[in-house]
Design a protein around this motif. Structure first.
Motif, PDB file in Angstrom:
ATOM      1  N   PRO A 143      -2.117  -3.057  -7.087  1.00 43.28           N
ATOM      2  CA  PRO A 143      -1.729  -1.659  -6.514  1.00 43.28           C
ATOM      3  C   PRO A 143      -2.558  -1.431  -5.312  1.00 43.28           C
ATOM      4  N   ARG A 144      -3.946  -1.970  -5.236  1.00 43.32           N
ATOM      5  CA  ARG A 144      -4.745  -1.809  -4.190  1.00 43.32           C
ATOM      6  C   ARG A 144      -4.327  -2.756  -3.055  1.00 43.32           C
ATOM      7  N   GLU A 145      -4.018  -4.042  -3.382  1.00 44.06           N
ATOM      8  CA  GLU A 145      -3.259  -4.727  -2.270  1.00 44.06           C
ATOM      9  C   GLU A 145      -1.960  -4.128  -1.623  1.00 44.06           C
ATOM     10  N   LEU A 146      -1.040  -3.726  -2.589  1.00 41.93           N
ATOM     11  CA  LEU A 146       0.048  -3.149  -1.980  1.00 41.93           C
ATOM     12  C   LEU A 146      -0.111  -1.737  -1.109  1.00 41.93           C
ATOM     13  N   ARG A 147      -1.084  -1.081  -1.548  1.00 39.63           N
ATOM     14  CA  ARG A 147      -1.438   0.200  -0.990  1.00 39.63           C
ATOM     15  C   ARG A 147      -1.994  -0.273   0.617  1.00 39.63           C
ATOM     16  N   ALA A 148      -2.855  -1.243   0.675  1.00 43.53           N
ATOM     17  CA  ALA A 148      -3.460  -1.850   1.662  1.00 43.53           C
ATOM     18  C   ALA A 148      -2.275  -2.260   2.834  1.00 43.53           C
ATOM     19  N   ALA A 149      -1.493  -3.036   2.145  1.00 40.58           N
ATOM     20  CA  ALA A 149      -0.461  -3.827   2.988  1.00 40.58           C
ATOM     21  C   ALA A 149       0.562  -2.491   3.550  1.00 40.58           C
ATOM     22  N   ILE A 150       0.765  -1.479   2.921  1.00 39.06           N
ATOM     23  CA  ILE A 150       1.572  -0.454   3.246  1.00 39.06           C
ATOM     24  C   ILE A 150       0.746   0.182   4.720  1.00 39.06           C
ATOM     25  N   ASP A 151      -0.461   0.451   4.428  1.00 35.78           N
ATOM     26  CA  ASP A 151      -1.250   0.951   5.476  1.00 35.78           C
ATOM     27  C   ASP A 151      -1.269   0.128   6.533  1.00 35.78           C
ATOM     28  N   ALA A 155       0.519   0.890  10.405  1.00 34.19           N
ATOM     29  CA  ALA A 155      -0.173   0.766  11.541  1.00 34.19           C
ATOM     30  C   ALA A 155       0.177   0.132  12.713  1.00 34.19           C
ATOM     31  N   SER A 156       1.290  -0.768  12.247  1.00 30.30           N
ATOM     32  CA  SER A 156       2.003  -1.444  13.350  1.00 30.30           C
ATOM     33  C   SER A 156       3.242  -0.914  13.922  1.00 30.30           C
ATOM     34  N   GLY A 157       3.315   0.159  13.388  1.00 28.75           N
ATOM     35  CA  GLY A 157       4.821   0.960  13.481  1.00 28.75           C
ATOM     36  C   GLY A 157       5.880   0.598  12.805  1.00 28.75           C
ATOM     37  N   ALA A 550      -1.271  -1.007  22.564  1.00 28.57           N
ATOM     38  CA  ALA A 550      -2.375  -1.209  23.183  1.00 28.57           C
ATOM     39  C   ALA A 550      -3.536  -0.234  22.632  1.00 28.57           C
ATOM     40  N   ALA A 551      -2.746   1.048  22.235  1.00 25.39           N
ATOM     41  CA  ALA A 551      -3.873   2.047  21.468  1.00 25.39           C
ATOM     42  C   ALA A 551      -4.083   1.786  19.899  1.00 25.39           C
ATOM     43  N   ARG A 552      -3.141   0.640  19.536  1.00 23.87           N
ATOM     44  CA  ARG A 552      -3.646   0.226  18.170  1.00 23.87           C
ATOM     45  C   ARG A 552      -4.301  -1.143  17.871  1.00 23.87           C
ATOM     46  N   ASP A 553      -4.150  -1.840  19.111  1.00 26.92           N
ATOM     47  CA  ASP A 553      -4.901  -3.317  18.949  1.00 26.92           C
ATOM     48  C   ASP A 553      -5.561  -3.452  20.322  1.00 26.92           C
ATOM     49  N   PRO A 554      -7.011  -3.510  20.028  1.00 28.21           N
ATOM     50  CA  PRO A 554      -7.923  -3.745  21.230  1.00 28.21           C
ATOM     51  C   PRO A 554      -7.725  -5.129  21.960  1.00 28.21           C
ATOM     52  N   GLU A 555      -7.321  -6.140  21.113  1.00 27.09           N
ATOM     53  CA  GLU A 555      -7.154  -7.483  21.796  1.00 27.09           C
ATOM     54  C   GLU A 555      -5.886  -7.285  22.816  1.00 27.09           C
ATOM     55  N   PHE A 556      -4.840  -6.784  22.434  1.00 28.89           N
ATOM     56  CA  PHE A 556      -3.753  -6.586  23.122  1.00 28.89           C
ATOM     57  C   PHE A 556      -4.044  -5.657  24.356  1.00 28.89           C
ATOM     58  N   ALA A 557      -5.025  -4.478  23.930  1.00 28.65           N
ATOM     59  CA  ALA A 557      -5.445  -3.756  25.182  1.00 28.65           C
ATOM     60  C   ALA A 557      -6.097  -4.592  26.377  1.00 28.65           C
ATOM     61  N   ASP A 558      -6.818  -5.598  26.052  1.00 24.16           N
ATOM     62  CA  ASP A 558      -7.398  -6.125  26.873  1.00 24.16           C
ATOM     63  C   ASP A 558      -6.678  -6.749  27.687  1.00 24.16           C
ATOM     64  N   VAL A 559      -5.484  -7.518  27.164  1.00 30.12           N
ATOM     65  CA  VAL A 559      -4.319  -8.297  27.945  1.00 30.12           C
ATOM     66  C   VAL A 559      -3.701  -7.074  29.015  1.00 30.12           C
ATOM     67  N   VAL A 560      -3.505  -6.050  28.615  1.00 28.55           N
ATOM     68  CA  VAL A 560      -2.921  -4.922  29.331  1.00 28.55           C
ATOM     69  C   VAL A 560      -3.816  -4.657  30.534  1.00 28.55           C
ATOM     70  N   ASP A 561      -5.069  -4.455  30.441  1.00 32.08           N
ATOM     71  CA  ASP A 561      -6.091  -3.906  31.200  1.00 32.08           C
ATOM     72  C   ASP A 561      -6.223  -5.220  32.435  1.00 32.08           C
ATOM     73  N   ARG A 562      -6.405  -6.455  31.824  1.00 37.51           N
ATOM     74  CA  ARG A 562      -6.524  -7.601  32.838  1.00 37.51           C
ATOM     75  C   ARG A 562      -5.441  -7.548  33.814  1.00 37.51           C
ATOM     76  N   LEU A 583       5.125  -9.864  22.112  1.00 37.22           N
ATOM     77  CA  LEU A 583       5.941 -10.455  21.216  1.00 37.22           C
ATOM     78  C   LEU A 583       5.232 -11.109  20.044  1.00 37.22           C
ATOM     79  N   ASP A 584       4.225 -11.488  20.551  1.00 36.47           N
ATOM     80  CA  ASP A 584       3.236 -12.099  19.352  1.00 36.47           C
ATOM     81  C   ASP A 584       2.721 -10.993  18.315  1.00 36.47           C
ATOM     82  N   SER A 585       2.728  -9.913  18.636  1.00 31.02           N
ATOM     83  CA  SER A 585       2.012  -8.699  17.874  1.00 31.02           C
ATOM     84  C   SER A 585       3.198  -8.128  16.609  1.00 31.02           C
ATOM     85  N   PRO A 586       2.330  -7.282  15.936  1.00 31.72           N
ATOM     86  CA  PRO A 586       3.371  -6.432  14.956  1.00 31.72           C
ATOM     87  C   PRO A 586       4.330  -5.831  15.466  1.00 31.72           C
ATOM     88  N   ALA A 587       4.252  -5.322  16.782  1.00 27.86           N
ATOM     89  CA  ALA A 587       5.179  -4.487  17.774  1.00 27.86           C
ATOM     90  C   ALA A 587       6.547  -5.408  17.995  1.00 27.86           C
TER      91      ALA A 587
END
Length: 832
Positions: A143-151, A155-157, A550-562, A583-587
């Protein structure tokens, strides 16, 4: 003797001298027509009217190039799953089990499925490649794993975008979700093939424990929709045709009052319909919503011709003429009128070939061909059959039934019909002025009639379906799912399919400034668009997907900023690098809905302000498309519908003017050739104009909008109106030429032809008006309009034409357009 007279003489010869041979030829042609009936296919729904529209072509491109569509791809379907909580373990397992069975059944040709359960399972086991493996991952999770997976999936939309609007991320609950299904079928696959695959998919969905197809698991796609719309046509036919047949039979009994004559008339009606169906099959014209109205129309004209033939024949027989002589006189006087009616009606119908809508062009072609077949059958076959049967009657002990003509012999009907003639002797000018002003007022009032087009317009009235569901088989309609699906989309997912407009970016979006240009289209939006706090349009595009990720993923936000030299948050260089990271992200799934795989096109969705007029929103998105430097095409269901409405109005007006112009020229030339007086053609047209004006006014009065189905009504009303006035005027001319004074000629005309017109009107109005029983609102409205058109045409011929003739006789000579002018025969009496 004119060519028309020679043609009539030739028909007289065949009908009276060789009736059996005529009947044999017509039966042989009917056998050939049967071969074409089997080749008829079915086409239905709004898609018939959106072909060749740029906005629709852009919509089709979106369906092909993006993983999520706004038009509804023909090779995709949606499975709507409802439950107390579609995020519960049991429902997630049920959804994944459904996906597994759909994907593993090779005969279904399902290439992929997607759902929120997929995204949750991938969080639990990123290596799970099949739906079965993802189902096991959910089943084995704590149950804990499933709840975390849903969260994490949320988060990825990936969760919120595929579940209902009541989704509560804290409680992790939602009442409904959508499972996307894509079929691997070639582009050339027929609708029947897609329908078959989707129908079989429903059976697989129903086989999953916990699923109840059509209840908590509803599969919906173009194939299912087309199947149900086709079923609508069948249900309409099952309800309407028997009702029409009963009403028509009732009035034919009144008109013929003889079972043998009625049998001949019915046989002729069935033959005309059979020939028309056969023509459709051989010509490859599909049976559609529009063509349902053709057959009541043919019944209307056929009944009219049949009653006129039998009624006039009885008149002549009552004066002592033999079978052959009576039929010769009948055909001599009626075939020319039939020919005029047929050609003018064909003009009214064939004018629809200039329509931009293929179904309306098919309607015009099939109806015109059907009217020609009706002329042949009722002008040649029916008289021949009548002659042959009456010869048998003289030799065999067959009892006599009703043999008098309608409206003759001082009957009550005859006295009622004289109202128009009586008024013409008292106040003809007042009658003409009142009716002309009434027609003009109706036409002016009708200019405000609404136009309407949407997929929903082809759907049945829910209240009527509920009422009809109480009927016994086979009259009870099919259980339809699309109404339930529409309700779910609107209530659970807040998708009404017309609340947004789209710009299809038809160019590569790999240039450095591509994303900046897309972003600029959202600045300073028109008033019809929803806006954000930053005075930008509320929109969704690849730019908004990038911003959200970018608002959810700091690593992707760095790509955008560069790659954001201007610091606006929108990459303006190395956009391919940004796309790769996105396209490599959850979005990824959301991004593919707004960026084509080859990055050769993109899409921007704009939300429309509630309550905004559709035409204003469409005008704004079209203006936006013109001013942006991007190569774009405005599209979306709302844009497509407005494009159809634009064409609809243009089509109706163009067809109306074409029909009236051709009819006016033809009648003037015909009467000038046949009678030496073009003025008789004009006498036919004035009542028709009044009929059209009253009909247009009635559309607005009864809140019947102009739609693609009833768009031909204005041009058709000309043909129907001419039908009644030609019969009246032609009979009057015959009597007037024979030496009868105007008032006496009108008396004879109303006594004989008036009765036939009344019988024809009653059967036609009921035969057409029975379309009011149709479960499809568009067909119901068209039936009402056709019935009103016939009623107005009849009333104008009975009430207006006598006064019009008298007025013209009194004042026409002053301008050299009187009724005289060498038309009277040298001897008095009636025409032979």
């Amino acid at each position: 003797m004119t060519a028309a007279d020679r043609l009539v003489e030739r028909v007289d010869e065949f009908v009276t001298e060789r009736p059996a041979a005529v009947i044999a030829v017509f039966l042989l042609i009917s056998v050939v027509a049967v071969g074409g009936v089997g080749g008829i296919e079915t086409s239905a729904g709004a898609d018939q009217f959106t072909q060749d529209i740029p906005a629709q072509q852009a919509l089709d491109d979106i369906d092909e190039e993006f993983e999520t569509s706004i038009g509804g791809s023909a090779t995709a379907a949606q499975l709507i799953v409802t439950d107390d909580n579609v995020l519960s373990r049991s429902t997630l397992i049920r959804i994944l089990e459904t996906q597994d069975r759909l994907e593993s059944r090779s005969t279904l040709r399902v290439s992929s499925t997607s759902s929120h359960a997929d995204a949750i399972a991938r969080q639990l086991d990123p290596s799970a490649e099949t739906a079965a493996q993802r189902r096991d991952a959910v089943a084995d999770a704590t149950p804990r794993e499933l709840r975390a997976a849903i969260d994490d999936a949320d988060a990825s939309g990936a969760v919120e975008s595929q579940v209902s609007v009541d989704y509560n991320p804290t409680a992790q609950t939602a009442d409904a979700s959508i499972v996307g299904i894509t079929y691997d079928v070639p582009d050339a696959a027929t609708t029947a093939r897609v329908t078959e695959l989707q129908t079989r998919s429903v059976e697989v969905v129903d086989s999953v424990p916990g699923n109840e197809a059509g209840d908590n698991a509803i599969l919906f796609g173009d194939g299912v929709l087309q199947s149900e719309i086709t079923a609508l046509l069948t249900d309409t036919a099952i309800i309407v045709f028997p009702a029409a047949l009963l009403l028509i039979l009732g009035f034919l009994v009144f008109a013929y009052r003889d079972p043998i004559d009625m049998g001949i008339g019915l046989a002729a009606l069935l033959m005309a319909l059979l020939w028309t169906f056969g023509f459709m099959g051989y010509a490859g014209i599909p049976f559609s919503d529009s063509l349902i109205t053709v057959f009541p129309l043919l019944l209307a004209v056929g009944i009219d011709f049949g009653i006129h033939i039998v009624n006039r024949y009885r008149e002549e027989r009552s004066e002592g003429l033999g079978i052959e002589d009576a039929m010769r006189t009948t055909t001599d006087q009626l075939l020319i009128a039939f020919l005029l009616v047929t050609i003018t009606t064909v003009f009214g119908l064939a004018s629809n070939v200039v329509s931009p809508f293929e179904p309306n062009r098919d309607f015009g072609l099939v109806a015109a061909a059907g009217i020609v077949f009706t002329l042949a059958v009722f002008g040649v076959f029916l008289p021949a059959a009548k002659v042959l049967v009456d010869r048998w009657r003289e030799r065999l002990p067959i009892p006599e039934f009703g043999t008098t003509a309608l409206g003759t012999g001082g009957s009550r009907l005859g006295r009622v019909l004289r109202v128009g003639v009586d008024l013409s002797t008292v106040a003809p000018v007042a009658v003409v002025v009142v009716l002309l002003l009434g027609g003009a007022a109706g036409g002016a009032y009708g200019t405000g009639v609404n136009t309407e087009f949407s997929e929903e317009a082809f759907f049945p009235d829910e209240d009527r379906l509920e009422t009809y569901s109480n009927l016994p088989e086979p009259f009870a309609p099919t259980e339809y799912t699309f109404l339930q699906v529409l309700t779910l989309f609107e209530e659970e997912f807040e998708q009404d399919f017309v609340g947004s407009v789209t710009l299809y970016v038809d160019q590569s979006v790999r240039d450095d400034d591509a994303l900046e240009l897309i972003d600029r289209t959202t600045r300073n939006p028109p008033d019809t668009f929803e806006t954000t706090d930053e005075r930008r349009a509320a929109s969704t595009s690849v730019v908004t997907v990038i911003e959200d990720q970018a608002a959810r993923d700091p690593e992707f936000a760095d790509v955008v900023d560069r790659n954001d030299r201007l610091g606006t948050g929108v990459p303006d260089r190395n956009v391919d690098e940004v796309y790769d990271a996105l396209l490599d992200s959850p979005a990824e799934g959301q991004a593919r809905g707004y960026l084509a795989d080859d990055r050769g096109s993109a899409r921007i969705d704009y939300t429309i302000q509630p309550g905004v007029d559709n035409s204003e929103a469409v005008a704004d998105v079209r203006e936006l498309s013109e001013r942006t430097p991007l190569q774009t095409v405005p599209t979306g269901e709302l844009v497509v519908n407005e494009a159809v409405i634009d064409r609809l109005t243009e089509s109706a007006i163009r067809s109306l003017f074409a029909a009236f112009g051709l009819t006016a020229v033809f009648l003037a030339l015909s009467y000038a050739y046949l009678e030496g007086k073009a003025v008789y053609g004009l006498l036919n047209l004035v009542p028709v104009l009044v009929t059209v004006g009253l009909l247009v006014g009635s559309m607005r009065l009864f809140s019947i909008p102009l739609t693609p189905i009833n768009a031909p009504i204005l041009s058709v009303s000309i043909g129907l109106g001419v039908d009644y006035t030609v019969h009246f005027v032609h009979r009057f001319v015959d009597e007037y030429k024979a030496g009868s004074p105007v008032d006496e000629a009108l008396d004879i005309t109303i006594a004989g032809t008036g009765g036939a017109l009344t019988g024809s009107m009653l059967t036609t109005v009921c035969g057409l008006g029975v379309l009011w029983l149709a479960v499809i609102p568009l067909l119901r409205d068209f039936g009402v309009l056709l019935a009103l058109g016939v009623l107005y045409a009849y009333l104008c011929s009975i009430l207006l034409v006598p006064s019009l003739v008298v007025v013209w006789d009194r004042y026409g000579d002053r301008v050299g357009l009187g009724l005289d002018g060498g038309l009277r025969e040298s001897t008095g009496g009636r025409a032979d």
